[in-house]
Structure formats: C-alpha cells, structure tokens
Design a protein around this motif. Structure first.
Motif, PDB file in Angstrom:
ATOM      1  N   GLY A 233      45.318  44.863  43.625  1.00 56.77           N
ATOM      2  CA  GLY A 233      46.338  45.650  42.948  1.00 56.77           C
ATOM      3  C   GLY A 233      47.748  45.241  43.345  1.00 56.77           C
ATOM      4  O   GLY A 233      47.975  44.235  44.012  1.00 56.77           O
ATOM      5  N   LEU A 237      48.099  41.895  41.519  1.00 57.82           N
ATOM      6  CA  LEU A 237      47.729  42.124  40.130  1.00 57.82           C
ATOM      7  C   LEU A 237      48.839  41.658  39.187  1.00 57.82           C
ATOM      8  O   LEU A 237      48.572  41.052  38.142  1.00 57.82           O
ATOM      9  CB  LEU A 237      47.407  43.606  39.921  1.00 57.82           C
ATOM     10  CG  LEU A 237      47.058  44.057  38.495  1.00 57.82           C
ATOM     11  CD1 LEU A 237      45.954  43.214  37.887  1.00 57.82           C
ATOM     12  CD2 LEU A 237      46.665  45.537  38.501  1.00 57.82           C
ATOM     13  N   SER A 252      40.611  44.196  36.889  1.00 60.05           N
ATOM     14  CA  SER A 252      40.978  44.670  38.221  1.00 60.05           C
ATOM     15  C   SER A 252      39.954  45.692  38.697  1.00 60.05           C
ATOM     16  O   SER A 252      39.489  46.523  37.919  1.00 60.05           O
ATOM     17  CB  SER A 252      42.367  45.310  38.224  1.00 60.05           C
ATOM     18  OG  SER A 252      42.683  45.792  39.530  1.00 60.05           O
ATOM     19  N   TYR A 254      40.931  47.474  41.263  1.00 58.52           N
ATOM     20  CA  TYR A 254      41.833  48.319  42.043  1.00 58.52           C
ATOM     21  C   TYR A 254      42.582  49.340  41.193  1.00 58.52           C
ATOM     22  O   TYR A 254      42.692  50.509  41.564  1.00 58.52           O
ATOM     23  CB  TYR A 254      42.837  47.456  42.814  1.00 58.52           C
ATOM     24  CG  TYR A 254      43.666  48.227  43.809  1.00 58.52           C
ATOM     25  CD1 TYR A 254      43.197  48.421  45.110  1.00 58.52           C
ATOM     26  CD2 TYR A 254      44.898  48.768  43.455  1.00 58.52           C
ATOM     27  CE1 TYR A 254      43.947  49.142  46.032  1.00 58.52           C
ATOM     28  CE2 TYR A 254      45.654  49.488  44.376  1.00 58.52           C
ATOM     29  CZ  TYR A 254      45.177  49.677  45.658  1.00 58.52           C
ATOM     30  OH  TYR A 254      45.908  50.389  46.561  1.00 58.52           O
ATOM     31  N   GLN A 255      43.125  48.915  40.033  1.00 58.25           N
ATOM     32  CA  GLN A 255      43.905  49.810  39.188  1.00 58.25           C
ATOM     33  C   GLN A 255      43.980  49.207  37.783  1.00 58.25           C
ATOM     34  O   GLN A 255      43.765  48.003  37.604  1.00 58.25           O
ATOM     35  CB  GLN A 255      45.317  50.002  39.744  1.00 58.25           C
ATOM     36  CG  GLN A 255      46.188  48.767  39.702  1.00 58.25           C
ATOM     37  CD  GLN A 255      47.517  48.940  40.393  1.00 58.25           C
ATOM     38  OE1 GLN A 255      47.788  48.320  41.415  1.00 58.25           O
ATOM     39  NE2 GLN A 255      48.384  49.787  39.838  1.00 58.25           N
ATOM     40  N   PRO A 256      44.284  50.010  36.755  1.00 57.85           N
ATOM     41  CA  PRO A 256      44.416  49.474  35.400  1.00 57.85           C
ATOM     42  C   PRO A 256      45.494  48.386  35.350  1.00 57.85           C
ATOM     43  O   PRO A 256      46.630  48.615  35.776  1.00 57.85           O
ATOM     44  CB  PRO A 256      44.820  50.702  34.575  1.00 57.85           C
ATOM     45  CG  PRO A 256      44.252  51.864  35.334  1.00 57.85           C
ATOM     46  CD  PRO A 256      44.398  51.483  36.779  1.00 57.85           C
ATOM     47  N   PRO A 257      45.158  47.204  34.866  1.00 59.59           N
ATOM     48  CA  PRO A 257      46.127  46.103  34.876  1.00 59.59           C
ATOM     49  C   PRO A 257      47.430  46.398  34.140  1.00 59.59           C
ATOM     50  O   PRO A 257      48.487  45.890  34.537  1.00 59.59           O
ATOM     51  CB  PRO A 257      45.351  44.964  34.193  1.00 59.59           C
ATOM     52  CG  PRO A 257      43.923  45.253  34.504  1.00 59.59           C
ATOM     53  CD  PRO A 257      43.821  46.744  34.450  1.00 59.59           C
ATOM     54  N   ASN A 271      42.363  43.085  29.012  1.00 59.85           N
ATOM     55  CA  ASN A 271      42.488  43.525  30.406  1.00 59.85           C
ATOM     56  C   ASN A 271      41.910  44.916  30.587  1.00 59.85           C
ATOM     57  O   ASN A 271      42.005  45.755  29.703  1.00 59.85           O
ATOM     58  CB  ASN A 271      43.944  43.500  30.850  1.00 59.85           C
ATOM     59  CG  ASN A 271      44.802  44.540  30.163  1.00 59.85           C
ATOM     60  OD1 ASN A 271      44.987  45.651  30.672  1.00 59.85           O
ATOM     61  ND2 ASN A 271      45.320  44.233  28.969  1.00 59.85           N
ATOM     62  N   PHE A 273      40.222  47.848  33.883  1.00 61.09           N
ATOM     63  CA  PHE A 273      39.860  48.266  35.245  1.00 61.09           C
ATOM     64  C   PHE A 273      38.449  48.838  35.191  1.00 61.09           C
ATOM     65  O   PHE A 273      38.069  49.485  34.211  1.00 61.09           O
ATOM     66  CB  PHE A 273      40.867  49.321  35.702  1.00 61.09           C
ATOM     67  CG  PHE A 273      40.427  50.192  36.857  1.00 61.09           C
ATOM     68  CD1 PHE A 273      40.418  49.714  38.150  1.00 61.09           C
ATOM     69  CD2 PHE A 273      40.057  51.516  36.629  1.00 61.09           C
ATOM     70  CE1 PHE A 273      40.029  50.528  39.210  1.00 61.09           C
ATOM     71  CE2 PHE A 273      39.675  52.335  37.678  1.00 61.09           C
ATOM     72  CZ  PHE A 273      39.664  51.839  38.974  1.00 61.09           C
TER      73      PHE A 273
END
Length: 331
Positions: A233, A237, A252, A254-257, A271, A273
């Motif tokens: 992230g 990212l 990702s 980790y988090q929404p790109p 993209n 998450f």
C-alpha cells in the motif's frame, strides 16, 4: 492421554490496546457434532503483523463477536485429535491452516479447525516452518490464479512480466516464487537489506526502493508489466500504477488501488483490492509443491509460549525477516 478441560492461551483483554497476556484457565473447546469442526492440538502458530489492531479498526459482525474470544493468531499447524467420521483428516493427521478470523484464534494449546480450511502439512518442513505458510502462500496463490486468472501450471505465464511490491515480505516471497514457477519474468521491490533475499528467490530484477525512482524506471516502455501485485500500500502502491502497461492489471492486498492512483496515469488499467479466503484445497496444492522440493520458507524466529511477549515485540519492531512463530511445546 485425556484432553484437559482448561489450557494455556494468549489473550488480548482489551481490543483498544495491543497488550496481550498469558492465561492458564482458558476452556478447551469441543468440536460441534454434525459439523466440519475438528479439535486440534496446536504445535505452532504464526503472528500476522498488525493483527492486534484488526478488531479495533474493523470490528467483526455481532453474530461472531458474541462467541469469539480474543485469542490472536490464525496461521496454525497441529495434530487432529477429533474429527467427523467423513473427514479426510482423521485423528493423528498432521495439518495446517489459516483459520477464519471471525473465530477464536490459535495462540492456545487446543483449537478448532474446519475441514474446508485445512490441508495436510508439508512433511519436508518443521512445525515452525509449517505455520508460516497458510495465509502468505494462499494469498499469493489467489492473487495469481484466482484474481489475475493465470494458470497454476509450470511455464503457463512464459512471456508475462509481473511486478511485485514488498517482494521480501511473507506474501511477496510466495508471489515471487510462484510467479517464477509459472515461467513469468519477475520484478520485485524491497529495501536495501532484503535485496539478496529477493535475488535468492530467483527474481529477474530487484529494485531497491530506497535507491530507485520507480516512476522513472517505469518511464522506459520495455520496463512496463502485464500484472502488478502490491503487498504494502501507500507509496509502493502509488509507484505500481506507473509500472503497468495499458490494458494490464493492478491488484493490491493492502488497500483499493484507486485510493493511491497518481495524477497523470493514463491507459485502461484494471485494478482491484481483495482479501484472501481460507481454502484448504488450494493449500493442499501448495503442500504438494513444497514436498516436491519447491520454495524457500520465510521464517524469522520461533519462541516458546512463555516467551510470547518477545515474539510479539519482534513483530512490532518491524525488524523481522519473515514470520515470527510461537511454539506450544508439543513433544
């Protein structure tokens, strides 16, 4: 030997705090009849970085919180003590799994696992090494073969270029190795102290993010990739957006790109998450790969149960090179 009524367990008494303590009067659970539950004697369990903040930041639904005791750690390896008659994991079977976070965790001597989340553990690995595998390897497997739609077959991604951030981390380690297994060209990012580790995983290009401007590196058209997978992230990212070519995919864990999409990025980039799910059938395929000789295991250290505070401190320090494991002392 009869199963005791009470057991030792690590407990997080207050979800607003990351303090943990050891108790000796935690009830030993009982597997529910007519269910897929198994009683497991825990040998080892691995800590996931940041897990003591999860309930504070992402409260679980009320129907689960009512029955969950705040025992941490969901990556586990152990021996089956009781099982449904139809289970492929009968008493005495050595198993490992990523248990569902909505249930009480596995930093205790006895825990419950479900048929659908278990696999037979790799016999090539120690108990400590086994506990490092489930979440990390399953996340990598799902990123590549479920989310990105690649085929889990040697050589199937020949000609593809895959970019992986935090390639030295627990998930990144598996992403690099699985990507090489399917024949992709792999570019991994990491810090200076981890460059040799990522090279040892056979990554084709290793970028030290402290010395390389990834945006500038990606400005060379031949450096663009077909798939980027972000494990960290933030700035990592953001950098990954510049690396993917038009029509490529950015994932990702980790988090929404879109939250880190920099101004100026052009092209049609798919993209998203995702959060991994515990899938025993996928984990069994990973077992088969490991027992065939595949893979390096990212185990930093193993601590006995009574030294649990040192184990959590090692994870919190950010200096662990791989997973930190707690050994429940089964002889």
């Amino acid at each position: 030997m009869a199963t005791p009524k009470l057991q030792k367990a690590i407990l997080q008494p207050d979800v607003q705090s990351t303090d943990v303590t050891l108790i000796t009067n935690h009830p030993v659970p009982t597997a529910k009849p007519s269910s897929t539950e198994h009683l497991i004697r825990v040998h080892t369990t691995a800590i996931t970085n940041g897990e003591l903040l999860w309930e504070k930041n992402f409260p679980i639904p009320a129907e689960f919180s009512a029955t969950k005791v705040m025992v941490p750690c969901n990556d586990v390896a152990g021996t089956v003590l009781s099982a449904p008659e139809s289970s492929p994991f009968q008493p005495g079977t050595e198993v490992y799994a990523r248990s569902n976070y909505y249930r009480t965790g596995c930093a205790r001597e006895y825990s419950i696992l479900l048929t659908e989340e278990m696999a037979k553990r790799p016999q090539r690995l120690t108990w400590a090494e086994s506990a490092t595998v489930p979440m990390s390897a399953e996340t990598a497997w799902q990123a590549l073969f479920v989310q990105a739609g690649l085929e889990p077959k040697p050589g199937s991604a020949k000609g593809k270029r895959i970019f992986i951030t935090a390639a030295s981390g627990s998930v990144g380690t598996w992403l690099v190795q699985l990507s090489k297994w399917i024949g992709a060209e792999v570019i991994g990012t990491c810090g200076s102290s981890s460059v040799e580790w990522v090279k040892s995983l056979k990554a084709d290009t290793v970028l030290d993010y402290t010395k390389t401007n990834v945006k500038e590196w990606a400005s060379v058209e031949d450096n663009k990739v077909d798939l980027a997978i972000d494990c960290f992230g933030g700035k990592s990212l953001e950098d990954a957006w510049w690396v993917v070519k038009d029509g490529a995919t950015l994932i990702s864990i980790y988090q929404p790109p879109e939250q880190k999409k920099p101004a100026g990025v052009k092209g049609n980039i798919t993209n998203f998450f995702f959060i991994m799910e515990s899938k025993g059938d996928q984990l069994q395929k990973i077992t088969e790969l490991i027992d065939s000789g595949f893979g390096k295991i990212a185990l930093d250290s193993s601590f006995p149960l009574d030294h649990f505070q040192e184990a959590f401190a090692k994870v919190k320090s950010g200096k662990a090179k791989g997973k930190v494991v707690i050994d429940l002392g089964v002889v």
